[in-house]
Design a protein around this motif. Structure first.
Motif, PDB file in Angstrom:
ATOM      1  N   ALA A   4       1.489  35.409 -40.458  1.00 48.64           N
ATOM      2  CA  ALA A   4       1.429  36.841 -40.149  1.00 48.64           C
ATOM      3  C   ALA A   4       2.169  37.664 -41.190  1.00 48.64           C
ATOM      4  O   ALA A   4       1.701  38.718 -41.619  1.00 48.64           O
ATOM      5  CB  ALA A   4       2.013  37.100 -38.759  1.00 48.64           C
ATOM      6  N   ARG A   8       0.659  40.492 -43.771  1.00 55.18           N
ATOM      7  CA  ARG A   8       1.187  41.861 -43.928  1.00 55.18           C
ATOM      8  C   ARG A   8       1.548  42.147 -45.377  1.00 55.18           C
ATOM      9  O   ARG A   8       1.289  43.240 -45.888  1.00 55.18           O
ATOM     10  CB  ARG A   8       2.407  42.053 -43.029  1.00 55.18           C
ATOM     11  CG  ARG A   8       2.081  42.168 -41.545  1.00 55.18           C
ATOM     12  CD  ARG A   8       3.247  42.755 -40.771  1.00 55.18           C
ATOM     13  NE  ARG A   8       4.434  41.914 -40.877  1.00 55.18           N
ATOM     14  CZ  ARG A   8       4.738  40.954 -40.017  1.00 55.18           C
ATOM     15  NH1 ARG A   8       3.931  40.697 -39.003  1.00 55.18           N
ATOM     16  NH2 ARG A   8       5.851  40.249 -40.160  1.00 55.18           N
ATOM     17  N   GLU A 346      -6.126  41.204 -36.597  1.00 57.12           N
ATOM     18  CA  GLU A 346      -5.317  40.780 -35.456  1.00 57.12           C
ATOM     19  C   GLU A 346      -6.172  40.642 -34.202  1.00 57.12           C
ATOM     20  O   GLU A 346      -5.997  39.702 -33.412  1.00 57.12           O
ATOM     21  CB  GLU A 346      -4.188  41.788 -35.220  1.00 57.12           C
ATOM     22  CG  GLU A 346      -3.129  41.788 -36.308  1.00 57.12           C
ATOM     23  CD  GLU A 346      -2.034  42.798 -36.038  1.00 57.12           C
ATOM     24  OE1 GLU A 346      -2.119  43.500 -35.004  1.00 57.12           O
ATOM     25  OE2 GLU A 346      -1.093  42.885 -36.839  1.00 57.12           O
ATOM     26  N   GLU A 349      -8.066  37.436 -34.385  1.00 60.33           N
ATOM     27  CA  GLU A 349      -7.199  36.291 -34.139  1.00 60.33           C
ATOM     28  C   GLU A 349      -6.925  36.130 -32.651  1.00 60.33           C
ATOM     29  O   GLU A 349      -6.939  35.019 -32.112  1.00 60.33           O
ATOM     30  CB  GLU A 349      -5.870  36.458 -34.906  1.00 60.33           C
ATOM     31  CG  GLU A 349      -5.987  36.303 -36.411  1.00 60.33           C
ATOM     32  CD  GLU A 349      -6.323  34.882 -36.808  1.00 60.33           C
ATOM     33  OE1 GLU A 349      -5.974  33.957 -36.051  1.00 60.33           O
ATOM     34  OE2 GLU A 349      -6.946  34.697 -37.875  1.00 60.33           O
TER      35      GLU A 349
END
Length: 367
Positions: A4, A8, A346, A349
């Motif tokens: 993650a 980012r 996201e 996911e």
């Protein structure tokens, strides 16, 4: 580093690259429309600077970094401090007067002047903070008005405190004694502002306070959701005033590298417009000290490389101002596009995780 966090980081780098490429393309179209030589302009802007130019770039970036840092504090609180330009003018004038009087010896005099500059900057920004907290006045409007007041006030006080040199029409405060000046750091055959060390220290303090202290957490939480902040016992009014005053205190440092490292006096020719550049740099750096430093270096680099454009290429150096403005616009747009793309990633996911049967569920036992 987790997946993650890598995602980012990658999205952040991608948004910056996308913004710079878009700014490059748009600026090139402007040059083509104006009939200017695109290749020669970019050849000059992207050429490797000489050592002297690098010293100028670092010095200018130091000032712009402090300006961007001041704006970033208010941004993290979801406030828009446009008044950095007025705050640093009032603060630099105060520091020049205090240091010029030399009430204390040596660097004690320097420290006193810096503290006075930060205090004045904090008070000047605090006016807008109090108006926002108690009367709901937009800090955008109040800081713009305070900028105009600061400019006129400093001009008026300068005439009262100025020492006019013989044979010159320039006005200026008393010159800072040599023992109270901040010496430069060697940079090859040249020097850079010694104040760069303090700028780096304030950048670290900014990161530490906002990310490693309760006060910083409350400030960020209030900026993201005032409702949640109130529910957790945070006083929104106090945080509003505190954020504006801290922003103003850092703004009070903006003119000091020039004052203590080069000019040694505040006069009618003191550099202006530094506060507005900080807004663009804070946006470009996404309110992160490292990002702000890189943004400050980029803006300082473009400013320095634009100086010989008129002579060497026959193009007005104002094209750099257009480039910088386009960079700000493309940064805002690209960050939003990349943010939306990140949200979609996201969501995918999460959907994939929900669709995958869990292996932790116990198997059914047949009768």
């Amino acid at each position: 580093m987790t997946k993650a966090r890598l995602t980012r980081l990658g999205l952040g780098v991608a948004s910056a690259v996308l913004a710079l490429l878009a700014a490059f393309a748009i600026t090139s179209l402007v040059l083509i429309a104006a009939g200017d030589p695109v290749g020669e302009v970019w050849g000059q802007l992207l050429s490797w600077p000489e050592q002297r130019n690098w010293a100028n770039i670092i010095n200018n970036a130091t000032v712009l970094f402090l300006s961007g840092l001041a704006v970033a504090v208010s941004f993290r609180m979801n406030l828009f401090n446009i008044g950095v330009d007025g705050q640093y003018r009032v603060a630099a004038f105060t520091a020049a007067v205090v240091a010029g009087e030399a009430w204390l010896p040596g660097y004690l005099n320097t420290a006193l002047a810096i503290l006075c500059a930060m205090a004045v900057g904090a008070i000047w920004a605090g006016i807008a903070g109090v108006l926002r907290a108690t009367r709901g006045v937009s800090e955008v409007i109040s800081t713009i008005m305070l900028n105009a007041i600061a400019t006129s006030l400093v001009a008026y006080l300068l005439r009262k405190a100025a020492v006019r040199e013989e044979g010159s029409n320039a006005l200026g405060t008393k010159e800072i004694p040599e023992g109270s000046r901040i010496g430069g750091l060697p940079f090859g055959d040249f020097e850079i502002y010694g104040f760069i060390i303090m700028a780096a220290a304030f950048g670290f303090a900014f990161w530490f306070v906002l990310n490693r202290t309760r006060f910083g957490f409350d400030l960020r939480a209030t900026g993201q959701s005032t409702t949640a902040a109130v529910a957790s016992g945070v006083s929104v009014k106090k945080m509003t005033v505190a954020a504006m005053m801290i922003s103003g205190a850092i703004a009070g440092l903006v003119g000091l590298p020039i004052l203590f490292g080069d000019a040694y006096t505040y006069g009618s020719t003191f550099q202006s417009g530094l506060g507005f550049a900080g807004i663009a740099i804070a946006l470009l750096g996404r309110n992160n000290p490292i990002g702000i430093a890189l943004g400050a270096l980029l803006f300082a680099y473009l400013d320095e490389q634009s100086n010989p454009l008129q002579i060497l290429v026959g193009v007005s150096p104002d094209i750099v101002a257009i480039t910088q403005g386009v960079i700000v616009l493309t940064v805002v747009i690209s960050y939003e596009l990349v943010r939306r793309y990140g949200v979609r990633l996201e969501q995918r996911e999460v959907a994939r995780a929900l669709a995958t049967p869990s292996t932790d569920q116990p198997e059914e036992v047949s009768a």
